[in-house]
Design an enzyme around this catalytic site. Structure first.
Site, PDB file in Angstrom:
ATOM      1  N   TRP A  27      64.242 -35.254 -29.565  1.00  0.00           N
ATOM      2  CA  TRP A  27      63.747 -35.725 -28.262  1.00  0.00           C
ATOM      3  C   TRP A  27      63.256 -37.167 -28.437  1.00  0.00           C
ATOM      4  O   TRP A  27      62.440 -37.424 -29.337  1.00  0.00           O
ATOM      5  CB  TRP A  27      62.598 -34.798 -27.833  1.00  0.00           C
ATOM      6  CG  TRP A  27      62.019 -35.085 -26.493  1.00  0.00           C
ATOM      7  CD1 TRP A  27      62.696 -35.318 -25.341  1.00  0.00           C
ATOM      8  CD2 TRP A  27      60.622 -35.151 -26.163  1.00  0.00           C
ATOM      9  NE1 TRP A  27      61.811 -35.512 -24.305  1.00  0.00           N
ATOM     10  CE2 TRP A  27      60.528 -35.418 -24.795  1.00  0.00           C
ATOM     11  CE3 TRP A  27      59.439 -35.000 -26.901  1.00  0.00           C
ATOM     12  CZ2 TRP A  27      59.309 -35.550 -24.127  1.00  0.00           C
ATOM     13  CZ3 TRP A  27      58.232 -35.117 -26.238  1.00  0.00           C
ATOM     14  CH2 TRP A  27      58.172 -35.386 -24.874  1.00  0.00           C
TER      15      TRP A  27
ATOM     16  N   ASP B 199      58.114 -27.483 -32.506  1.00  0.00           N
ATOM     17  CA  ASP B 199      58.041 -27.844 -31.089  1.00  0.00           C
ATOM     18  C   ASP B 199      58.724 -26.718 -30.310  1.00  0.00           C
ATOM     19  O   ASP B 199      59.933 -26.510 -30.433  1.00  0.00           O
ATOM     20  CB  ASP B 199      58.763 -29.184 -30.866  1.00  0.00           C
ATOM     21  CG  ASP B 199      58.591 -29.685 -29.433  1.00  0.00           C
ATOM     22  OD1 ASP B 199      58.122 -28.910 -28.583  1.00  0.00           O
ATOM     23  OD2 ASP B 199      58.949 -30.854 -29.173  1.00  0.00           O
TER      24      ASP B 199
ATOM     25  N   ALA C   9      59.228 -25.849 -26.761  1.00  0.00           N
ATOM     26  CA  ALA C   9      59.090 -26.290 -25.361  1.00  0.00           C
ATOM     27  C   ALA C   9      59.902 -25.422 -24.408  1.00  0.00           C
ATOM     28  O   ALA C   9      59.758 -25.550 -23.194  1.00  0.00           O
ATOM     29  CB  ALA C   9      59.521 -27.751 -25.237  1.00  0.00           C
TER      30      ALA C   9
ATOM     31  N   LYS D 181      58.278 -25.556 -18.724  1.00  0.00           N
ATOM     32  CA  LYS D 181      59.579 -25.018 -18.349  1.00  0.00           C
ATOM     33  C   LYS D 181      59.512 -23.537 -18.039  1.00  0.00           C
ATOM     34  O   LYS D 181      59.983 -23.100 -16.992  1.00  0.00           O
ATOM     35  CB  LYS D 181      60.591 -25.265 -19.473  1.00  0.00           C
ATOM     36  CG  LYS D 181      61.202 -26.643 -19.503  1.00  0.00           C
ATOM     37  CD  LYS D 181      60.365 -27.739 -19.982  1.00  0.00           C
ATOM     38  CE  LYS D 181      61.074 -29.075 -19.947  1.00  0.00           C
ATOM     39  NZ  LYS D 181      60.332 -30.131 -20.600  1.00  0.00           N
TER      40      LYS D 181
HETATM   41  C1  LMR Z   1      63.397 -33.835 -21.269  1.00  0.00           C
HETATM   42  O1  LMR Z   1      63.693 -33.943 -22.457  1.00  0.00           O
HETATM   43  O2  LMR Z   1      64.144 -34.185 -20.351  1.00  0.00           O
HETATM   44  C2  LMR Z   1      62.066 -33.232 -20.896  1.00  0.00           C
HETATM   45  O3  LMR Z   1      61.385 -32.837 -22.034  1.00  0.00           O
HETATM   46  C3  LMR Z   1      61.270 -34.085 -20.005  1.00  0.00           C
HETATM   47  C4  LMR Z   1      60.716 -35.293 -20.657  1.00  0.00           C
HETATM   48  O4  LMR Z   1      59.517 -35.524 -20.514  1.00  0.00           O
HETATM   49  O5  LMR Z   1      61.468 -36.065 -21.292  1.00  0.00           O
END
Ligand code: LMR
Length: 393
Positions: A126, A207, A209, A242
């Site tokens: 991410w 993580d 999420a 989520k």
């Molecule tokens: C994403 O990866 O799109 C989500 O986790 C939202 C974000 O805050 O980036």
């Protein structure tokens, strides 16, 4: 003073939201930011969330501060949901500002405990993981993760690279539904990862999420639970954005599993201290929604059922997209979309091809060709499939 500030590079995912809004074309499709949308393109408030909010509104008598680490009801309910059988005397927990807040506090905690810490992250990960670490000045190295050929996990590369993490280093792992690739480890592979960390003394930061968005609420937590059973020290950053659909409430939690009760007390004190230094008390409304749902059998069952609907919708869209692409391409080279799990899949397209999707077909995805499956519906899947072939992907 303020005029001496340097312009910041906008976050690639958030920038896409603005670009999409500004696009005036009919039929544009947003597959950017990781937000679930139903077939009407709406991100609904879940039924159990509405019911919990009503209950809170009716019964809440004060808005006075809660505990610095958050309400025990929330922390206990989340410990149950994520970890199930937890050795309570070894577990510290902290309510945070969303899952991002949990990641930030986990990294702060790691640095507080070990100022020389290096963080090992998957390539790719991410983008905000990297951005936060750069901002903090925290050294990090990448480990191999994605096999661009198969669109699966390069497990040999991963093993060789995480074995380089030293004692006290952090290895950041995605507990399920890897973001941005959608490619995940099997349970047998997770066992091997646990053995490598056991041998080196490196500490996993998991993580989590997207619990409930991959193979199911229990299945998605299985790797995290196994790691927590096996290793003496584990950090877990979980998000409720989520799976409860409460994105804007900013509801997350950090768990620190310590070697013993004395170390747990030290961790708990430091975690509360970190909240105080950064924003003092954590937000309460979302946490209260979550604990209201998780501690009430009927609400919990209804929430779990709606979460399953969401998960199955995404699986259906994956299957439809893979099948449309099989027909259009006359090959099985897109079958990986059906095998990936979670909200995202990395298509493996070039930045130019991603740009073509945007300019020719008004389809928005992140520049690394991450597409948000949950941004699709059964009418837009064929449009996307056609556009993918037309863009030469
Ligand atoms: C994403 O990866 O799109 C989500 O986790 C939202 C974000 O805050 O980036």
């Amino acid at each position: 003073m303020l005029s001496s500030l340097q312009p910041q590079t906008p976050d690639s995912i958030l920038k896409l939201i603005e670009e999409f809004k500004a696009d005036t074309r009919q039929g544009k499709i947003d597959l950017g930011v990781g937000v679930y949308k139903d077939s009407q393109g709406v991100t609904p408030v879940m039924r159990a969330v509405k019911a919990a909010e009503r209950r809170i509104w009716e019964t809440q008598t004060t808005k006075a501060y809660t505990g610095l680490a958050g309400e025990p009801e929330y922390r206990n309910a989340m410990a149950q949901m994520v970890l199930k059988d937890v050795p309570a005397d070894r577990l510290a927990s902290l309510a945070t500002v969303g899952g991002t807040g949990a990641i930030r506090q986990a990294l702060e905690l790691a640095r507080l405990a070990n100022p020389g810490v290096t963080v090992h992250v998957s390539n790719p990960t991410w983008p905000n993981h990297l951005s936060i670490m750069k901002f903090m000045g925290l050294p990090f190295v990448e480990y191999r993760y994605f096999d661009a050929e198969t669109r699966g996990v390069d497990f040999d590369g991963l093993k060789a690279d995480i074995a380089r993490a030293g004692k006290g280093d952090i290895v950041l792992l995605h507990g399920c539904c890897h973001n941005p690739t959608g490619a995940n480890l099997t349970m047998a592979q997770w066992e091997e990862v646990a053995a490598i960390l056991e041998a080196s003394g490196a500490i996993p930061l998991i993580d989590l999420a997207y619990q409930g968005f991959g193979d199911g609420l229990e299945e998605d937590a299985a790797a995290t639970r196994m790691i927590a059973q096996r290793l003496p020290e584990v950090l877990i950053a979980a998000s409720c954005s989520k799976n409860f659909g409460i994105y804007r409430e900013r509801t997350g939690i950090l768990f620190a599993l310590a070697e013993n009760a004395a170390a747990r007390d030290l961790a708990q004190g430091s975690m509360a201290f970190l909240n105080r230094q950064n924003y003092s008390f954590p937000p309460d409304h979302g946490a209260r929604i979550v604990s209201t749902i998780l501690t009430d059998d009927a609400l919990r069952a209804d929430w779990a059922a709606e979460l399953e609907e969401v998960r199955n919708t995404m699986l259906g869209l994956r299957a439809q997209l893979a099948s449309d692409l099989r027909d259009l391409s006359g090959s099985d080279r897109f079958d990986f979309i059906g095998n990936h799990r979670g909200m995202f899949s990395r298509l493996g397209a070039t930045p130019e091809q991603v740009q073509r999707l945007k300019s020719d077909a008004a389809i928005y995805m992140v520049g690394d060709s991450r597409l948000n499956i949950a941004g699709l519906n059964r009418h837009t899947v064929p449009v996307l499939a056609r556009a993918i072939i037309d863009a030469g992907i």
